[in-house]
Design a protein around this motif. Sequence first.
Motif, PDB file in Angstrom:
ATOM      1  N   ASP A 189      62.613  63.549  79.579  1.00 12.58           N
ATOM      2  CA  ASP A 189      63.632  62.895  78.778  1.00 12.58           C
ATOM      3  C   ASP A 189      63.824  61.438  79.179  1.00 12.58           C
ATOM      4  OD1 ASP A 189      65.844  65.767  78.447  1.00 12.58           O
ATOM      5  OD2 ASP A 189      64.076  65.183  77.325  1.00 12.58           O
ATOM      6  N   SER A 190      63.558  61.092  80.444  1.00 15.64           N
ATOM      7  CA  SER A 190      63.845  59.736  80.885  1.00 15.64           C
ATOM      8  C   SER A 190      62.653  58.800  80.754  1.00 15.64           C
ATOM      9  CB  SER A 190      64.355  59.742  82.321  1.00 15.64           C
ATOM     10  OG  SER A 190      63.339  60.180  83.188  1.00 15.64           O
ATOM     11  N   ASN A 191      61.447  59.279  80.910  1.00 15.14           N
ATOM     12  CA  ASN A 191      60.274  58.422  80.850  1.00 15.14           C
ATOM     13  C   ASN A 191      59.329  58.869  79.749  1.00 15.14           C
ATOM     14  OD1 ASN A 191      61.151  56.851  83.001  1.00 15.14           O
ATOM     15  ND2 ASN A 191      60.137  58.140  84.508  1.00 15.14           N
ATOM     16  N   ILE A 192      58.593  57.917  79.233  1.00 18.64           N
ATOM     17  CA  ILE A 192      57.646  58.186  78.145  1.00 18.64           C
ATOM     18  C   ILE A 192      56.262  58.333  78.751  1.00 18.64           C
ATOM     19  CG2 ILE A 192      56.654  57.284  76.020  1.00 18.64           C
ATOM     20  CD1 ILE A 192      59.266  55.672  75.683  1.00 18.64           C
ATOM     21  N   ALA A 244      58.491  39.200  87.097  1.00 21.61           N
ATOM     22  CA  ALA A 244      57.844  40.492  86.834  1.00 21.61           C
ATOM     23  C   ALA A 244      58.159  41.505  87.924  1.00 21.61           C
ATOM     24  CB  ALA A 244      56.339  40.292  86.717  1.00 21.61           C
ATOM     25  N   ASP A 245      59.166  41.229  88.737  1.00 16.11           N
ATOM     26  CA  ASP A 245      59.485  42.090  89.870  1.00 16.11           C
ATOM     27  C   ASP A 245      59.734  43.548  89.483  1.00 16.11           C
ATOM     28  OD1 ASP A 245      59.235  39.915  91.518  1.00 16.11           O
ATOM     29  OD2 ASP A 245      61.389  39.598  91.758  1.00 16.11           O
ATOM     30  N   LYS A 246      60.347  43.781  88.332  1.00 18.79           N
ATOM     31  CA  LYS A 246      60.707  45.144  87.925  1.00 18.79           C
ATOM     32  C   LYS A 246      59.716  45.753  86.941  1.00 18.79           C
ATOM     33  CE  LYS A 246      65.590  44.202  88.671  1.00 18.79           C
ATOM     34  NZ  LYS A 246      66.928  44.171  88.104  1.00 18.79           N
ATOM     35  N   ILE A 247      58.641  45.012  86.656  1.00 21.28           N
ATOM     36  CA  ILE A 247      57.694  45.419  85.614  1.00 21.28           C
ATOM     37  C   ILE A 247      56.426  46.013  86.215  1.00 21.28           C
ATOM     38  CG2 ILE A 247      56.248  44.582  83.729  1.00 21.28           C
ATOM     39  CD1 ILE A 247      58.285  42.386  83.284  1.00 21.28           C
ATOM     40  N   GLN A 248      55.982  47.090  85.617  1.00 20.38           N
ATOM     41  CA  GLN A 248      54.721  47.705  85.997  1.00 20.38           C
ATOM     42  C   GLN A 248      53.587  47.139  85.139  1.00 20.38           C
ATOM     43  OE1 GLN A 248      54.927  51.975  86.275  1.00 20.38           O
ATOM     44  NE2 GLN A 248      52.789  52.183  85.720  1.00 20.38           N
ATOM     45  N   ARG A 277      56.621  48.350  80.438  1.00 19.71           N
ATOM     46  CA  ARG A 277      56.874  49.551  81.242  1.00 19.71           C
ATOM     47  C   ARG A 277      57.435  49.097  82.583  1.00 19.71           C
ATOM     48  NH1 ARG A 277      55.686  54.619  80.305  1.00 19.71           N
ATOM     49  NH2 ARG A 277      53.887  54.147  79.021  1.00 19.71           N
ATOM     50  N   LEU A 278      58.553  49.696  82.952  1.00 16.10           N
ATOM     51  CA  LEU A 278      59.242  49.320  84.174  1.00 16.10           C
ATOM     52  C   LEU A 278      58.803  50.176  85.357  1.00 16.10           C
ATOM     53  CD1 LEU A 278      62.802  49.020  82.627  1.00 16.10           C
ATOM     54  CD2 LEU A 278      61.131  47.198  83.012  1.00 16.10           C
ATOM     55  N   ASP A 281      61.669  54.439  80.790  1.00 11.99           N
ATOM     56  CA  ASP A 281      61.066  53.332  81.533  1.00 11.99           C
ATOM     57  C   ASP A 281      60.387  52.300  80.639  1.00 11.99           C
ATOM     58  OD1 ASP A 281      58.929  54.944  80.769  1.00 11.99           O
ATOM     59  OD2 ASP A 281      57.897  54.814  82.690  1.00 11.99           O
ATOM     60  N   VAL A 282      60.645  52.354  79.328  1.00 12.65           N
ATOM     61  CA  VAL A 282      60.022  51.408  78.388  1.00 12.65           C
ATOM     62  C   VAL A 282      61.091  50.550  77.729  1.00 12.65           C
ATOM     63  CG1 VAL A 282      58.688  51.183  76.246  1.00 12.65           C
ATOM     64  CG2 VAL A 282      58.027  52.885  77.961  1.00 12.65           C
ATOM     65  N   VAL A 283      60.820  49.244  77.705  1.00 12.01           N
ATOM     66  CA  VAL A 283      61.642  48.288  76.981  1.00 12.01           C
ATOM     67  C   VAL A 283      60.775  47.728  75.858  1.00 12.01           C
ATOM     68  CG1 VAL A 283      62.877  46.082  77.099  1.00 12.01           C
ATOM     69  CG2 VAL A 283      63.007  47.691  79.010  1.00 12.01           C
TER      70      VAL A 283
END
Length: 177
Positions: free
Chosen positions: A31-34, A77-81, A101-102, A139-141
């Motif tokens: 439910d939280s991540n794609i 980009a510190d929080k970005i995967q 994707r975070l 985890d997706v913006v």
Amino acid sequence: MKKIFAIFFAALMVLCFAACNKSDNNNSEGDSNISMSLEEIINAVYEKNPVELRLETTSIDISDADMLKAFTGLDSADKIQEAVVSEPMMGSQAYSFVLIRLKDAADAEDVANAVIEGIDPRKWICVEADDVRVMTKGDVVALYMVGSQFGDEISGDTVEKVFTEVVGGSIDKVIKK
């Protein structure tokens, strides 16, 4: 004989409890991540709602601060995967669809706010996106910018609806500029 049945039923109850716990954990994580890749999400959105522009979807080099800022509005980009962008291959057309994707879904709201504040809807210089929105799911913006001259087929409302379907029927947050 009663002891054997008692041990058997106790073991069965433990197994059932463990299976239920494992199932619950998988559902809450789902439910939280794609689980889809960012490219798969974009392709699924376009499959459900085709865009009549010559688009190219490419990865964003998140180590390049200028590229990161131009496509996402972010300074860091510190929080970005990872991140991808889908934009017209040529010409000045106000259209951009970016997925980020975070590293941690807990950062989604902060990153979404930074994106909406930092993005330039006039980055094409001679055209402007007047429909700008950021959506989050786990985890997706997603950043979607489009000029209203393209009509309802690729409006922010339409893409928000289709994106919602693709990522599982609900999104966490929508911010409009």
